[in-house]
Design a protein around this motif. Structure first.
Motif, PDB file in Angstrom:
ATOM      1  N   LEU A 352     -16.898  -8.510  47.634  1.00  0.00           N
ATOM      2  CA  LEU A 352     -16.724  -9.414  48.396  1.00  0.00           C
ATOM      3  C   LEU A 352     -16.086  -9.031  49.731  1.00  0.00           C
ATOM      4  O   LEU A 352     -16.658  -9.256  51.275  1.00  0.00           O
ATOM      5  N   ALA A 353     -15.239  -8.493  50.325  1.00  0.00           N
ATOM      6  CA  ALA A 353     -14.708  -8.068  51.267  1.00  0.00           C
ATOM      7  C   ALA A 353     -15.889  -6.905  52.298  1.00  0.00           C
ATOM      8  O   ALA A 353     -15.494  -6.424  53.590  1.00  0.00           O
ATOM      9  N   ALA A 354     -16.077  -5.596  51.647  1.00  0.00           N
ATOM     10  CA  ALA A 354     -16.873  -4.608  52.368  1.00  0.00           C
ATOM     11  C   ALA A 354     -18.207  -4.566  51.812  1.00  0.00           C
ATOM     12  O   ALA A 354     -18.939  -3.058  51.649  1.00  0.00           O
ATOM     13  N   GLY A 355     -18.945  -5.377  50.822  1.00  0.00           N
ATOM     14  CA  GLY A 355     -20.046  -5.062  50.514  1.00  0.00           C
ATOM     15  C   GLY A 355     -20.551  -4.632  50.922  1.00  0.00           C
ATOM     16  O   GLY A 355     -21.728  -4.011  50.314  1.00  0.00           O
ATOM     17  N   PRO A 356     -21.691  -4.456  52.785  1.00  0.00           N
ATOM     18  CA  PRO A 356     -22.208  -3.887  52.894  1.00  0.00           C
ATOM     19  C   PRO A 356     -21.772  -2.577  53.366  1.00  0.00           C
ATOM     20  O   PRO A 356     -22.894  -1.663  53.220  1.00  0.00           O
ATOM     21  N   MET A 357     -20.988  -1.885  53.258  1.00  0.00           N
ATOM     22  CA  MET A 357     -20.460  -1.176  53.215  1.00  0.00           C
ATOM     23  C   MET A 357     -20.605  -0.310  52.188  1.00  0.00           C
ATOM     24  O   MET A 357     -21.248   1.122  51.839  1.00  0.00           O
ATOM     25  N   LEU A 358     -20.547  -1.083  50.800  1.00  0.00           N
ATOM     26  CA  LEU A 358     -20.720  -0.605  49.432  1.00  0.00           C
ATOM     27  C   LEU A 358     -22.884  -0.603  49.683  1.00  0.00           C
ATOM     28  O   LEU A 358     -23.287   0.623  48.867  1.00  0.00           O
ATOM     29  N   ASN A 437      -5.475  -3.222  52.202  1.00  0.00           N
ATOM     30  CA  ASN A 437      -7.105  -3.243  52.484  1.00  0.00           C
ATOM     31  C   ASN A 437      -7.554  -3.784  52.562  1.00  0.00           C
ATOM     32  O   ASN A 437      -8.754  -4.140  52.836  1.00  0.00           O
ATOM     33  N   MET A 438      -7.601  -5.077  51.498  1.00  0.00           N
ATOM     34  CA  MET A 438      -8.356  -6.220  51.778  1.00  0.00           C
ATOM     35  C   MET A 438      -8.435  -6.994  52.908  1.00  0.00           C
ATOM     36  O   MET A 438      -9.929  -7.535  53.505  1.00  0.00           O
ATOM     37  N   LEU A 439      -7.507  -7.238  53.349  1.00  0.00           N
ATOM     38  CA  LEU A 439      -7.630  -7.945  55.399  1.00  0.00           C
ATOM     39  C   LEU A 439      -8.468  -6.768  55.938  1.00  0.00           C
ATOM     40  O   LEU A 439      -8.639  -7.483  56.905  1.00  0.00           O
ATOM     41  N   ILE A 440      -8.194  -5.814  55.896  1.00  0.00           N
ATOM     42  CA  ILE A 440      -8.194  -4.661  56.871  1.00  0.00           C
ATOM     43  C   ILE A 440      -9.729  -5.346  56.796  1.00  0.00           C
ATOM     44  O   ILE A 440     -11.154  -5.268  57.113  1.00  0.00           O
ATOM     45  N   ALA A 441     -10.715  -5.330  55.611  1.00  0.00           N
ATOM     46  CA  ALA A 441     -11.712  -5.138  54.805  1.00  0.00           C
ATOM     47  C   ALA A 441     -12.639  -6.762  55.155  1.00  0.00           C
ATOM     48  O   ALA A 441     -13.932  -7.157  55.288  1.00  0.00           O
ATOM     49  N   SER A 442     -11.888  -7.054  54.691  1.00  0.00           N
ATOM     50  CA  SER A 442     -11.634  -8.900  55.608  1.00  0.00           C
ATOM     51  C   SER A 442     -12.259  -8.906  56.614  1.00  0.00           C
ATOM     52  O   SER A 442     -13.456  -9.621  57.282  1.00  0.00           O
ATOM     53  N   THR A 443     -11.333  -8.209  57.010  1.00  0.00           N
ATOM     54  CA  THR A 443     -11.337  -8.722  58.950  1.00  0.00           C
ATOM     55  C   THR A 443     -12.817  -8.221  59.188  1.00  0.00           C
ATOM     56  O   THR A 443     -13.302  -9.169  60.420  1.00  0.00           O
ATOM     57  N   TRP A 444     -13.222  -6.793  59.008  1.00  0.00           N
ATOM     58  CA  TRP A 444     -14.477  -6.076  59.050  1.00  0.00           C
ATOM     59  C   TRP A 444     -15.336  -7.161  59.092  1.00  0.00           C
ATOM     60  O   TRP A 444     -16.668  -7.151  60.286  1.00  0.00           O
ATOM     61  N   ARG A 445     -15.527  -7.457  57.952  1.00  0.00           N
ATOM     62  CA  ARG A 445     -16.997  -8.148  57.458  1.00  0.00           C
ATOM     63  C   ARG A 445     -17.132 -10.105  58.143  1.00  0.00           C
ATOM     64  O   ARG A 445     -17.842  -9.998  58.636  1.00  0.00           O
ATOM     65  N   ASP A 463     -28.759 -12.586  53.271  1.00  0.00           N
ATOM     66  CA  ASP A 463     -27.975 -13.070  51.936  1.00  0.00           C
ATOM     67  C   ASP A 463     -27.463 -12.747  50.749  1.00  0.00           C
ATOM     68  O   ASP A 463     -26.919 -13.555  50.345  1.00  0.00           O
ATOM     69  N   VAL A 464     -28.103 -11.439  50.540  1.00  0.00           N
ATOM     70  CA  VAL A 464     -27.974 -10.853  49.264  1.00  0.00           C
ATOM     71  C   VAL A 464     -26.993  -9.289  49.616  1.00  0.00           C
ATOM     72  O   VAL A 464     -28.214  -9.174  50.640  1.00  0.00           O
ATOM     73  N   LEU A 465     -26.653  -8.849  48.824  1.00  0.00           N
ATOM     74  CA  LEU A 465     -26.708  -7.267  49.467  1.00  0.00           C
ATOM     75  C   LEU A 465     -27.524  -6.128  48.250  1.00  0.00           C
ATOM     76  O   LEU A 465     -27.488  -6.755  47.198  1.00  0.00           O
ATOM     77  N   PRO A 466     -28.344  -5.164  49.044  1.00  0.00           N
ATOM     78  CA  PRO A 466     -28.570  -4.138  48.316  1.00  0.00           C
ATOM     79  C   PRO A 466     -27.907  -3.949  46.972  1.00  0.00           C
ATOM     80  O   PRO A 466     -28.656  -3.215  46.067  1.00  0.00           O
ATOM     81  N   GLN A 467     -26.425  -3.979  47.032  1.00  0.00           N
ATOM     82  CA  GLN A 467     -26.242  -3.004  45.587  1.00  0.00           C
ATOM     83  C   GLN A 467     -26.646  -4.398  44.185  1.00  0.00           C
ATOM     84  O   GLN A 467     -25.824  -3.842  43.221  1.00  0.00           O
ATOM     85  N   GLN A 468     -26.511  -5.594  44.283  1.00  0.00           N
ATOM     86  CA  GLN A 468     -27.199  -6.526  44.148  1.00  0.00           C
ATOM     87  C   GLN A 468     -28.407  -7.506  43.670  1.00  0.00           C
ATOM     88  O   GLN A 468     -29.504  -6.701  44.815  1.00  0.00           O
TER      89      GLN A 468
END
Length: 671
Positions: A352-358, A437-445, A463-468
């Motif tokens: 949810l918060a750092a999906g593109p990183m993952l 960490n959730m707030l840090i990642a959510s702010t980044w996203r 609108d979909v993540l590569p890992q999905q």
């Protein structure tokens, strides 16, 4: 889309035999003894024939899931891979992004640390809210919460500018409610009022956890529900939000400051980093109401509402009292779903918060260059086969063919991950606080999402993540999207013959590409402009073909259900796309492998059937029969093959057999 398989069961031919007559004067015939059902063969039920081993090996677990499917296993494998990646990033990170992910993962798994943390991660947010003194402080608090990924009062996000599909604009839309439907606040029936009572109890629990004293918690909860009710009364019914045009009403951003002075929407956009010249406000009456509320309600009511929204949004990532309160209402009351495991909950939070990183790290680890290359090769050849099919399509006029070929020439193919990467400069996370960490990642996203707004940015991300696992045609951007997670068995099995790869992956590509040129794709032309480029005659010809498909599928018994037939009208459009996918993939395969052996040709069709293997409970089958736009897996596998001459030749099926329609009964999209 990720194709979804459906109800599947073996359709077996029954055989009976006669025993020898009894000895005796009457010579009575003895009762017949039933023989074991004959196994399905390729010409009677190809789905059952091709998937027999899988179906036997994957029965429904007793008292467990309502379905087991080949594509469901692909989703499970992708989740396992994500967890393995995060475990590795936690113990031995390779690079800064993995360091961020590993720390995020470790902090989430450390439940003891989460309990010690209590409500500390949201303390700075609560402190700012508690410092509100007057109405002029409220808009800045709203903007600050949006900036950290907690939307309050309304929603704001990037989406397609319907005037120019090459860009995104910001959409100011309704939101800010704790219940999923505005009608819950206004309906007067007993069931809804009871739900609202349970919701109010949940609000009280969260307010108590965020600092409201016991003697004030009931009164503050009433203030929260009152404010949300006012928002709901000015919101539109959910059904009105389903049509994109209903949600699109661009206005100049330069006028927002004067039009919504108390809500300070002009300043709101600046805080989000948005400098575009327009935004969409489809419900100005709602924002007029919000502007009025920002100046008329007492600050204490706003403070209670904002504290509640922070506590509710962050509850899944905080200590157990927060999580229990959130699950008691949103889990048990609203959805009836079981609570996820700790590992799954943390994985969901990271996506949810750092999906593109993952996603970036997932592609690097799980998508070999050779697999990407093979996927691009097959997709490119299927696209070429579509061009040849358009040329010979008698339903299209010369003008429509010219438009279709121009659109096809511009159609992009994106494999694995989006072409444009993101900026991964992020505040260090550390392993001390999962909520922080959730707030840090959510702010980044949120920051990266806001970069989608502006000219030339519509293709910035998917609108979909590569890992999905997903394979989809993006109608607005005229591009095929294939995620890294999708390029695994049964979709793309590099350990199998290339014929099977065309039959599975290639046919799914053909299915999706056909949507660019069907009764949906006709609404966007080669220049990515919204217009219908079909004539009435072409529309009529398409509808006539669709009626034939609907009639064909309407004659099929719904697999696993007694006395129920497939709703041909309901599944028609995707059934046409399935037929297109098989036809186009077969043409592409034969162009690439003109001298393929009969065994290889059989592998092509087995690859297609393998996608739809599934065992499904009667309850799940009944639900899907009523609502799903796809046919059951048995018919997704079988129906497109019944009119394929190549299939009949590969398996020696005689015309008129269940799997090979007579020539005058065959239905082909691109004959």
């Amino acid at each position: 889309m990720t194709p979804r398989p459906f109800a599947c069961a073996l359709v077996l031919a029954l055989a009976t035999g006669l025993t020898a007559p009894d000895a005796g004067a009457a010579k009575k015939r003895a009762p017949a003894k039933g023989k074991a059902p004959a196994a399905a063969n390729a010409c009677s039920d190809f789905y059952a024939y091709a998937n027999s081993d899988w179906l036997r090996a994957h029965p429904l677990p007793s008292g467990g899931a309502a379905s087991v499917s080949a594509l469901g296993q692909l989703n499970d494998r992708a989740r396992t891979q994500q967890i393995e990646l995060l475990q590795g990033a936690m113990t031995a990170p390779q690079g800064e992004v993995q360091k961020l992910l590993g720390d995020f993962w470790a902090s989430g798994l450390d439940e003891a640390a989460v309990e010690r943390d209590g409500a500390q991660p949201i303390a700075p947010l609560l402190g700012r809210i508690n410092a509100i003194k007057s109405a002029k402080d409220i808009p800045a608090s709203i903007a600050a919460l949006h900036q950290v990924g907690i939307p309050v009062v309304f929603n704001f996000g990037a989406d397609i500018d319907l005037r120019d599909l090459t860009r995104h604009i910001g959409y100011l839309s309704q939101g800010g409610l704790g219940l999923p439907d505005p009608a819950y606040y206004t309906r007067g029936d007993a069931e809804t009022r009871a739900l609202l009572g349970q919701y109010t109890t949940y609000v009280e629990k969260i307010l108590a956890l965020t600092g409201t004293s016991p003697d004030k918690v009931a009164a503050e909860a009433r203030l929260v529900v009152d404010l949300e009710t006012r928002i709901a009364q000015a919101s539109r019914p959910l059904i009105d939000l389903r049509t994109p045009r209903n949600n699109f009403a661009p206005v100049e951003t330069s006028k927002l400051a004067k039009q919504y002075k108390r809500l300070q929407l002009g300043d709101f956009l600046k805080v989000q980093g948005v400098k575009d010249d327009s935004v969409s406000i489809a419900n100005p009456a709602l924002f007029a109401q919000l502007d009025n509320l920002a100046g008329s309600l007492k600050p204490d009511q706003w403070k209670a509402y904002l504290r509640w929204r922070v506590g509710d949004a962050m509850a899944p990532y905080l200590a157990k009292p927060f999580r229990d309160a959130e699950y008691d209402f949103r889990g048990r009351v609203l959805t009836g779903l079981p609570a996820p495991s700790r590992q799954q909950a943390v994985l969901d939070a990271i996506n949810l918060a750092a999906g593109p990183m993952l996603g970036r790290e997932y592609v690097n680890r799980y998508l070999p260059a050779a697999t990407r290359s093979r996927a691009e090769e097959i997709a490119t050849q299927v696209r070429a086969a579509l061009g040849a099919a358009i040329d010979r399509d008698s339903r299209f006029s010369a003008a429509a063919k010219t438009e279709a070929k121009a659109k096809l020439d511009r159609l992009g193919i994106e494999i694995g991950a989006p072409k444009r990467d993101l900026d991964y400069s992020v505040q260090p996370m550390g392993r001390g606080s999962f909520g922080s960490n959730m707030l840090i990642a959510s702010t980044w996203r949120h920051r990266e999402e806001m970069k989608r707004i502006g000219r030339g940015n519509a293709d910035r991300r998917w609108d979909v993540l590569p890992q999905q696992p997903a394979l989809a045609y993006d109608i607005a951007q005229n591009r095929l999207i294939v995620t890294a997670a999708m390029l695994q068995p049964p979709v793309l099995d590099t350990g199998k013959d290339i014929a099977a790869q065309y039959g599975a992956f290639g046919a799914l590509v053909g299915h999706e590409l056909s949507h660019g040129f069907d009764n949906r794709g006709r609404l966007v032309d080669a220049k990515q402009e919204l217009r219908d480029w079909w004539t009435p005659a072409e529309t009529s010809a398409w509808d006539a073909f669709g009626n034939r498909i609907a009639a064909q599928y309407g004659g099929f018994a719904y697999t696993g259900l007694s006395g129920t037939r497939v709703n041909g009208t309901q599944v028609r459009d995707d059934a046409i796309a399935d037929l297109a996918g098989v036809e186009l993939a077969w043409a592409a395969y034969r162009n690439a492998q003109s001298s393929a052996s009969k065994t290889a040709q059989q592998d092509f069709y087995k690859g297609w059937a393998s996608l739809w293997a599934e065992n499904l409970s009667p309850a799940a089958a009944s639900e899907r029969a009523a609502t799903d736009v796809h046919a059951p897996g048995q018919w997704r596998a079988n129906a497109p093959l019944m009119s394929q001459t190549g299939f009949g030749e590969a398996f020696g099926c005689k015309a008129g057999s269940p799997m090979q329609a007579a020539a005058d009964r065959q239905i082909k999209l691109f004959p």
